[in-house]
Enzyme design. Structure first.
Site, PDB file in Angstrom:
ATOM      1  CG  HIS A  63      20.284  -1.466 -31.746  1.00  0.00           C
ATOM      2  ND1 HIS A  63      20.450  -1.496 -30.387  1.00  0.00           N
ATOM      3  CD2 HIS A  63      19.832  -2.701 -32.092  1.00  0.00           C
ATOM      4  CE1 HIS A  63      20.120  -2.690 -29.932  1.00  0.00           C
ATOM      5  NE2 HIS A  63      19.736  -3.442 -30.946  1.00  0.00           N
ATOM      6  CD  GLU A  64      18.063  -3.583 -35.573  1.00  0.00           C
ATOM      7  OE1 GLU A  64      18.561  -4.688 -35.810  1.00  0.00           O
ATOM      8  OE2 GLU A  64      17.395  -3.344 -34.556  1.00  0.00           O
ATOM      9  CG  HIS A  67      22.236  -6.473 -33.964  1.00  0.00           C
ATOM     10  ND1 HIS A  67      22.680  -7.123 -32.837  1.00  0.00           N
ATOM     11  CD2 HIS A  67      21.131  -5.787 -33.583  1.00  0.00           C
ATOM     12  CE1 HIS A  67      21.885  -6.829 -31.811  1.00  0.00           C
ATOM     13  NE2 HIS A  67      20.939  -6.005 -32.236  1.00  0.00           N
TER      14      HIS A  67
HETATM   15 ZN   LIG Z   1      19.271  -5.387 -31.175  1.00  0.00          ZN
END
Ligand SMILES: [Zn+2]
Length: 251
Positions: A63-64, A67
């Site tokens: 998830h990170e 980003h």
């Molecule tokens: Zn996030």
């Protein structure tokens, strides 16, 4: 979050680290899952819980990275990805250049988590039909856990409490409409403070009504979000922070 953080390695030229508080998450997830698998011998139940906790770790890191890699596309570098008690954080070296960049960077994490949830769900269905016996059941359970964990990651992060992902999307929208990042940040942070206070109040009321300690977690999370929102709101009044390096991007 530096001294108590252990660096695990570098990936895509980004430092990946674990804060000691993540170990609490790891232990709790392992314990809770093992407790739920009473039909298995304790050793196997804890082994399975530990594997699921590792899968959760991988999901948060992915998830990170979503980003961070989208941020890179917009020319914003990420110095570190760190896991801690409340999830993960990608530390961007600077603010996104435009509202559009901010929105894409913020949405990338939940979008990847949603994709992973769907993929894990599909894998679970496939495994249940094709892999026989206990290994099929174990893989199916792992798939179910991954689908649930990634689904929660996608939905929970979209809560509009800046600096969580949903709050960043809201800030991007306000920034676009008002053509002013600072005032957009201030409004988003105040909304986040309101959300955090509501979460604390709901946690306290539920804990009192049900006498279930699990609701204390919502209070703890609410206080954390309150502190973050407060810090962000304060920062919009102050001149640019000189010594501060790195912008923590959403959990
Ligand atoms: Zn996030």
């Amino acid at each position: 979050m530096t001294r108590q953080t252990v660096t695990l390695g570098r990936l895509f030229d980004i430092r990946v680290g674990v804060h000691v508080s993540w170990l609490v998450v790891y232990a709790l997830v392992t314990y809770a899952l093992a407790r739920g698998l009473e039909m298995l011998p304790a050793g196997q139940a804890y082994l399975f819980g530990g594997v699921c906790a590792l899968a959760l770790f991988a999901s948060v890191v992915a998830h990170e990275f979503a980003h961070a890699l989208v941020a890179r596309r917009f020319g914003v570098r990420t110095s570190a990805i760190t896991l801690f008690l409340f999830g993960g954080v990608a530390t961007l070296d600077e603010e996104p250049p435009t509202p559009r960049a901010e929105a894409w960077i913020a949405l990338a994490g939940p979008a990847l988590s949603a994709l992973l949830a769907v993929a894990a769900f599909g894998l679970m269905a496939l495994v249940e039909r094709t892999v026989p016996g206990r290994s099929g059941i174990a893989l199916g359970l792992l798939g179910a856990y991954l689908a649930l964990a990634n689904g929660v990651l996608a939905v929970f992060n979209l809560v509009p409490a800046y600096p969580m992902d949903g709050g960043r999307v809201l800030r991007a929208l306000l920034w676009h409409l008002r053509r002013d990042r600072l005032s957009a940040t201030a409004i988003s942070a105040r909304i986040a403070i309101g959300f955090a206070l509501a979460l604390v109040a709901a946690g306290v009321l539920c804990a009192m009504a049900t006498r279930n300690a699990i609701y204390a977690w919502y209070v703890v999370l609410g206080v954390f979000l309150l502190r973050q929102g407060w810090t962000e709101e304060r920062a919009t009044h102050a001149p640019a922070p000189g010594g501060e390096s790195g912008v923590p991007a959403a959990a």
